[in-house]
Structures are given as structure tokens and as C-alpha cells.
Design a protein around this motif. Sequence first.
Motif, PDB file in Angstrom:
ATOM      1  N   GLU A 102       0.840  -1.207   0.098  1.00  0.00           N
ATOM      2  CA  GLU A 102       0.095  -0.064   0.038  1.00  0.00           C
ATOM      3  C   GLU A 102       0.768   1.298  -0.011  1.00  0.00           C
ATOM      4  O   GLU A 102       0.149   2.435  -0.327  1.00  0.00           O
ATOM      5  N   ASN A 123      -4.001  -3.003  -5.678  1.00  0.00           N
ATOM      6  CA  ASN A 123      -4.085  -2.443  -4.272  1.00  0.00           C
ATOM      7  C   ASN A 123      -2.760  -1.926  -3.806  1.00  0.00           C
ATOM      8  O   ASN A 123      -2.537  -1.541  -2.518  1.00  0.00           O
ATOM      9  N   LYS A 125      -1.977   1.544  -3.460  1.00  0.00           N
ATOM     10  CA  LYS A 125      -2.678   2.622  -3.343  1.00  0.00           C
ATOM     11  C   LYS A 125      -1.793   3.913  -3.244  1.00  0.00           C
ATOM     12  O   LYS A 125      -2.493   4.893  -3.657  1.00  0.00           O
TER      13      LYS A 125
END
Length: 361
Positions: A102, A123, A125
Motif C-alpha cells: 500500500e 491495491n 494505493k
Amino acid sequence: YVLYNGEKWATLDSEGVLTIAKECRGVTADIFFYGYNSSDKDTKASVAEFKALITKVQFEEGAIADVIGAESFLNCVNLTTVDLTKDEHLTTIETSAFEGCEKLASLEFNTTLQYIWNGAFKNCKALTTVTFKEMLIRLGSSAFEGCASLSHIRIETGNIMCLDTKDNAGNSAASNTFKGCKIASFELAAKSDEESENGYNVVIPANLFKGAGFDTTATIKIPYNIQEIGTDAFRDSNITNIEFENGETVETKSALAFIGKGAFYGCKYLKAITFHETLQMIGEGAFYGCTEIKTIEMPDSVIRVDKQAFYGCTGLNKLTLSSTISTLGESVFENCTSLPKVEIPEGVAVSKAEFKGCLAL
């Protein structure tokens, strides 16, 4: 830390930089089970604890690893940087290799990479930009899904293929390569000026942005050098505003000639589309169900519009047809329920079948 699997595989320094040894032939997830403290090889570090120490992944100069295996760096929660540039043998990043990293914000691919498989960077992010090098030929489904900060993409290859997926019934489903992203811009580059001059076709590949997430406040510019938009290229995405670049000089005029089958199928948020004088063909179902489009003005360069190209564009209230159309497909404007009138250019043959369900006509 020094990681062993019969021989040294990688080292992790005090700053969290994991350097993969040049002797390593391939990175695999189970290699972390061989992670030992260099001063006490009888004490295993737990996999999760060890992964949490990693802030950067890089290769030693002259590395020969050809693959980063499935889930190798899955959920490395503090990984911020991946630099693959020193490995000239790496061809494959397997499924979920960096999924869930992340904090990953900096990603540099090597020039020999060919395959990025399903969910490889899902993911991640914090990732904001990515550049695909010229050897890349495959992007798996959901490869960058959930990369909520990803806003810019550069593609330096003309051969990339985005793998489609199938639902439980065996029907085509969204590839979701960039689902949940926030794409505000992208660029595609021909391999060289010479290849462009010799007919190198700059294409937005089939399925590339199928199911993708776009920044709905941005105007997505289709670069002037794009000649073709591939099958299902933007299908079922949330693209809202689009502009085909068209410069003042010959060199920067829009080159777009073909919009492929289902290119913008189901793009229910797409508000407007403007075509330029280079466009020749609009494929089957290209704008099927684009309910927010209100105006379509076809330049006279358009000679073919395939069946159901504008089916169900219920917001369409103004239509200008090309005067040179030779093929107008079945149900091409069917169920365009807000269309009040159509001016048919002299010599263009149409029938009621093309406008079935146009209740306002």
C-alpha cells in the motif's frame, strides 16, 4: 539479514533495502522462509515481520533472475520503492507479486519485461504513475486494480495485449486491469519516428481500459498519434470527458481512423464525443448504451458505421450523418429515444430498421 536458499539469494540492509543477488535465478514467495539473521542462523524471522522491514526492492548489477514469482512481495506493508532496472533478464512478474504493497509509490520496470500477470500490483494505493517499456506484451486482469492514486500511464510498446476475463457463464467480463484507479492522463508512443513514418500503427490496445477507473473531473485526451482504438478498449469504464487531440500542424493533426468494436460500450458517464476528419469507421457497438451523449456529428470522412454502434444512446438529441457513408449497420441508432429528427444526406441509404425504437422521431 542475508537470505539463503543453498546460496545467498539477497541481502537486507539496515535501511530496509532488499538487494537481490546477481546469482539469483528467480524470486519466489517461499524464499522468505529462508530468511535468517546473519549473526544467528538458528533464529528464523517470521515471514510477516521480515516483510515489514523491506522499504525498497532492487537488483544487484548484472542480475540474471527471469521471474518474480506469485505473491513474492505480497503485503510488504512498508515497501515504497521497486527498481527493476538493473536486471536485463527479468521477463515475468507473476500473479499478486506486489499485491497489497500500500505504500509503494515509485515503480521502475526494466526494459526486458514481457509479462505482468493478474493482480501483480493490485491495491498499491500510493502508486501515482507507471511506464510500460517497449518489450511488454501482456497485462493480466486486475494487474493494477485498486491503485487509487494511479493517475498517469505511459505506454512505450505497440504490442501490448490485455487479457480479458470470463464470468461464471463463460461470457466476456471486465478485465479490470485499472479498476478503481483515478486515471487523468495517458500517452502512447510509437517505437521510433522511422516506424511511425513507415506505417507503425499506434493503437489503444483491446481491453486496456476495460472497467477502468478515471478521474471524472479530468478531460482524458486521446493523443493525436493514435490511429486506432481497439476492441473494448474503454468498455464499461467510468470515463466522463474525452477529447481527441487535433493540432494545428500536419504533424499534430489527429490520426484516428478506426474506433473498434465495443470501444466505449457501456460508458454510461461519457458526456460528449467529437470526431475529426480522419475518422473512417465506427465499429459494432462502439458507443452502445452511452446514455449521456447528446450530440453526434460525423465528419464526411466516415464511410462505415457498424451495427448497434449507437444503440441505446437515450440522451442523443442531435445527429449529423456523414455524406459519404456506404455502410450503415442494423439497429445502429435503435432505442435512441430522445432523437427528434435526422437529416439524411443525399445518396445515403437508410431504413426504419436502423432507427427502431426512436420514439421521438
